[in-house]
Write an enzyme that holds these catalytic residues in place. Structure first.
Site, PDB file in Angstrom:
ATOM      1  N   GLY A   1       5.986  -8.147   7.490  1.00 52.75           N
ATOM      2  CA  GLY A   1       7.490  -9.039   7.422  1.00 52.75           C
ATOM      3  C   GLY A   1       7.999  -9.008   5.866  1.00 52.75           C
ATOM      4  N   SER A   2       9.005  -9.361   5.824  1.00 53.27           N
ATOM      5  CA  SER A   2       9.535  -9.623   4.505  1.00 53.27           C
ATOM      6  C   SER A   2       9.323 -10.911   3.958  1.00 53.27           C
ATOM      7  CB  SER A   2      11.257  -9.592   4.691  1.00 53.27           C
ATOM      8  OG  SER A   2      11.597  -7.964   5.119  1.00 53.27           O
ATOM      9  N   GLY A   3       9.628 -11.206   2.522  1.00 54.82           N
ATOM     10  CA  GLY A   3       9.239 -12.580   2.133  1.00 54.82           C
ATOM     11  C   GLY A   3       8.175 -12.424   1.193  1.00 54.82           C
ATOM     12  N   HIS A   4       7.534 -11.044   1.077  1.00 51.55           N
ATOM     13  CA  HIS A   4       6.413 -10.922   0.166  1.00 51.55           C
ATOM     14  C   HIS A   4       6.829 -10.086  -0.986  1.00 51.55           C
ATOM     15  CE1 HIS A   4       4.359 -12.776   3.321  1.00 51.55           C
ATOM     16  NE2 HIS A   4       4.548 -11.648   4.199  1.00 51.55           N
TER      17      HIS A   4
ATOM     18  N   LYS B   1      -1.653  -4.726   7.045  1.00 51.43           N
ATOM     19  CA  LYS B   1      -2.426  -5.876   6.817  1.00 51.43           C
ATOM     20  C   LYS B   1      -2.778  -6.658   8.177  1.00 51.43           C
ATOM     21  CE  LYS B   1       1.140  -7.949   4.647  1.00 51.43           C
ATOM     22  NZ  LYS B   1       2.093  -6.813   5.059  1.00 51.43           N
TER      23      LYS B   1
ATOM     24  N   ASP C   1       1.594  -7.196  13.296  1.00 55.98           N
ATOM     25  CA  ASP C   1       1.549  -5.803  12.468  1.00 55.98           C
ATOM     26  C   ASP C   1       0.687  -4.731  13.110  1.00 55.98           C
ATOM     27  OD1 ASP C   1       3.204  -6.593  10.600  1.00 55.98           O
ATOM     28  OD2 ASP C   1       1.527  -7.988   9.507  1.00 55.98           O
TER      29      ASP C   1
ATOM     30  N   HIS D   1       1.757 -16.634   4.281  1.00 55.61           N
ATOM     31  CA  HIS D   1       2.612 -17.094   5.270  1.00 55.61           C
ATOM     32  C   HIS D   1       2.695 -18.524   5.218  1.00 55.61           C
ATOM     33  CE1 HIS D   1       1.542 -13.095   6.902  1.00 55.61           C
ATOM     34  NE2 HIS D   1       3.007 -13.116   6.803  1.00 55.61           N
TER      35      HIS D   1
END
Lengths: 333, 333
Positions: free
Chosen positions: A54-57, A105, A110, A219
């Site tokens: 996911g994006s945001g990392h 991860k 995922d 998250h």
């Protein structure tokens, strides 16, 4: 919610477009399916190394694409797994005939989507191996995982496995080294504030003004417990002790100490935490032989930090020191 | 206030101790008076380049000490000028017999204290030249300045002047290049939130949940105006247009585009801003030939960004590209 964004649903594509424009010498961005590849991909005779999530990392994972690290990264929507089409397209794009390592991860979505992509790639004749990171000692199972979450070790593993692939190791060897990094690394994080997902527009969880979450996930998943706000020395000890006990790390060990900001925490605070970490390790007879201090695996705008320790030997040290040239990590070149 | 600190009055010393422990190959930290020097200082026959200012802007300036950039940095208390004793001690520590350049951001306290240190150093036989940065186009005078504030250009100037000194330029030449960088660079920033000074414990200014400050200073000084929150495209335009008009920049120019986070803003948002900036410049026929995207001159935990554009020619481009090895910036080595 105040963020430097336009429409929330366009954040990921617009950030990708910014990356493509800023780093044309290093990376190329493909859309629909979205993935970022090294500008010089595929490299014939080299094992491909890819990751995603996911994006945001950010900068993980797209900021780690380049010489000596990842060949490709697949960004999902914010905090959402990428889909198998992305990993399949990336796998095909980086395949140089020696196979491709998937770095995943440990989150349910995922895992499932990377596994499907690996099967589809195999059906097209590409050999795929997979390594799963699960270094977060905070909790056994979590909101989005069976087993431990994959966090800070992922950054170190991508660098080290990427260096092995760059040096010409075959797929089995790159996988062996990657698994060794995961086995020798442990992490834990603490949140001072929640993060805010753009398309949600309000904090993901409530954290009172005088409380912090010890063991938080990237998250915002719950950790071990909430405590009243305490000083950096105590927070650092609360993160470090479980890490040390878990592996365990012991006197005489040499480690890479990684103090990571979660997105909303400035560097001056990370150095204060590092200073406490160094004191703890010195007291245990553990030598810090390499360091990484900065925001490399983040949780949007969350204030807080995570600590990752990786036990180093000569092999891992040499691969860590090898040249790397990506948007977010660069040395030796 | 939730921060990763211990006692507020110890933040700067503890962060310095963390830096010293983390980067012993690059820097040495001296205390009372506090300053950070290159581990290999002084370098005989090389012009020394030093800077300094209040803490709270990390990695500036201490993170820029090392090969190809600064020889020393003098950190004051948070948002407080260092005292002349610090700059004098640093000047003496880095003097290799060819003189020392002082890089000073245009704030009243910094100017006064650097000037006093320069006089004291001159009395001890060290030749000192001074360059003052004043690149912030937001306001003519500000809370702590007569004239424009020194902001993002300082980072670029430290890199470029440092490269010139490393290459063997004499003091007059290093000063000429530094002044050229200041003359060819312009900046402006926007705050989405206030910062919180540790020993104050509450936000430095009030900013409603739906308002932002356009033209903010790096200490939270007022800018041009407050507006209702808008999207990244509009914010980027509000920062970029005054920069372009001021120098002015025009079609055919080649620039270094620096999108800087103010401490509490994650990288994904900086790339969204960069994407908007790239579109604006493309529309004007201005070529971005170098980029720097990340948090390099911050305002503690403030959310927001600044944009700096530097007009490049062959000389500045070559010096920008030259090897650098500091805690915060590294390439080519």
């Amino acid at each position: 919610m105040k963020k430097l964004i336009n429409a929330p649903e366009h954040v990921v594509k617009e950030a990708l477009a910014g990356m493509a424009d800023a780093h044309p010498d290093l990376i190329t961005v493909h859309y629909d399916p979205d993935f970022i590849v090294r500008a010089d991909s595929p490299i014939k005779g080299k094992v491909g190394v890819i990751s995603g999530g996911g994006s945001g990392h950010e900068p993980m994972h797209g900021g780690f694409v380049g010489k000596g690290m990842l060949d490709a990264a697949c960004p999902g929507a914010v905090f959402t797994s990428p889909v198998p089409d992305q990993m399949l397209a990336a796998t095909k794009a980086v395949d140089g005939g020696k196979g491709v390592l998937h770095i995943v991860k440990n989150y349910t979505g995922d895992l499932m989507n990377f596994e499907m992509a690996a099967e589809l790639a195999a059906a097209e004749g590409i050999e795929v191996a997979t390594v799963v990171t699960n270094d977060d000692v905070a909790v056994k199972d979590s909101t989005w995982t069976a087993g431990r979450r994959g966090v800070g070790v992922t950054v170190l593993l991508e660098k080290i496995a990427g260096a092995a692939a760059e040096a010409g190791a075959d797929l089995a060897e790159v996988k062996r080294i990657a698994e060794k990094v995961n086995a020798q690394g442990r992490s834990m994080g603490a949140a001072l504030t929640s993060c805010t997902i753009p398309h949600v527009g309000r904090p993901s969880f409530e954290l009172p003004d005088d409380e912090i979450e010890i063991g938080v996930g990237i998250h915002g998943e719950p950790g071990r417990r909430r405590i009243k706000m305490v000083g950096a020395a105590e927070i650092t000890a609360l993160l470090t002790e479980p890490i040390l006990e878990d592996l365990p790390f012991s006197g005489g060990d040499r480690v890479l100490a990684f103090v990571n900001g979660l997105g909303g925490t400035p560097l001056i605070e990370l150095y204060v935490v590092y200073n406490e970490l160094a004191k703890i390790l010195k007291g245990r007879g553990i030598t810090i032989s390499r360091t990484l201090i900065g925001s490399y695996i983040t949780s949007l705008d969350m204030a807080g930090c995570s600590i990752t320790l990786l036990k180093l030997d000569a092999e891992l040290t040499k691969l860590w020191d090898a040249p790397v040239h990506t948007p977010a990590l660069r040395w030796g070149v």
